[in-house]
Write a protein that holds these residues in place. Structure first.
Motif: not given
Length: 172
Positions: A116-117, A119-121, A124
């Motif tokens: 999850s982290r 994919s978000q990072d 970014s």
């Protein structure tokens, strides 16, 4: 002779001995076949001279030639936020013929990253800005292709895709 415009800092991705008198900086592209040839040569150089060498990798994605270069660079940067830059760096080069978004997500899972982290990072603006800073620093330093190497701030022009050409750096 071209000089490295952005000095090496603690924010760079580095491996080897930070106290070494030899700092080798590579501007590289994960999808570049020439960088793929350099990858095992750099690993061998680090094994042989690791106590006497600091190796720094900076992103220089040539997106026009290599459409997956930016997403690969972003993946390495996202993995770095979880302490796994070098693991992702290596897996990207070891699989550079299969660089796609789906495969990169698979590499991240293989490295047991928080998906999850990651994919978000990975998506970014902060990481895109970092990759662009590397690219801009390379351009200011005269980088126009990959790989481009600098030893102690001076561009090294004698790399010819052989280990011997890199090992000559250690003898200078």
């Amino acid at each position: 002779m071209a000089h490295l415009k952005n000095p090496v800092t603690q924010n760079d991705h580095s491996t080897g001995n930070p106290q070494s008198g030899r700092i080798l900086v590579e501007y590289g592209d994960y999808q570049c076949s020439h960088c793929g040839i350099a990858f095992p040569l750099i690993r061998k150089l680090l094994r042989q001279y690791g106590d006497d060498l600091l190796f720094v990798f900076r992103n220089f994605p040539l997106q026009e030639s290599h459409p997956a270069a930016v997403i690969a660079a972003l993946a390495a940067e996202a993995a770095a936020l979880q302490g796994k830059f070098w693991e992702m760096h290596d897996i990207l080069y070891e699989n550079q013929a299969e660089l796609s978004a789906d495969n990169i997500l698979g590499f991240a899972a293989t490295l047991h990253l928080d998906m999850s982290r990651f994919s978000q990072d990975w998506r970014s603006q902060q990481l895109l800005d970092r990759v662009e800073r590397d690219l801009e620093g390379g351009l200011r330093s005269g980088v126009n292709g990959t790989p481009t190497f600098f030893l102690n701030g001076e561009r090294y022009n004698d790399y010819d895709e052989t280990y011997q050409s890199l090992a000559m750096l250690m003898e200078a």
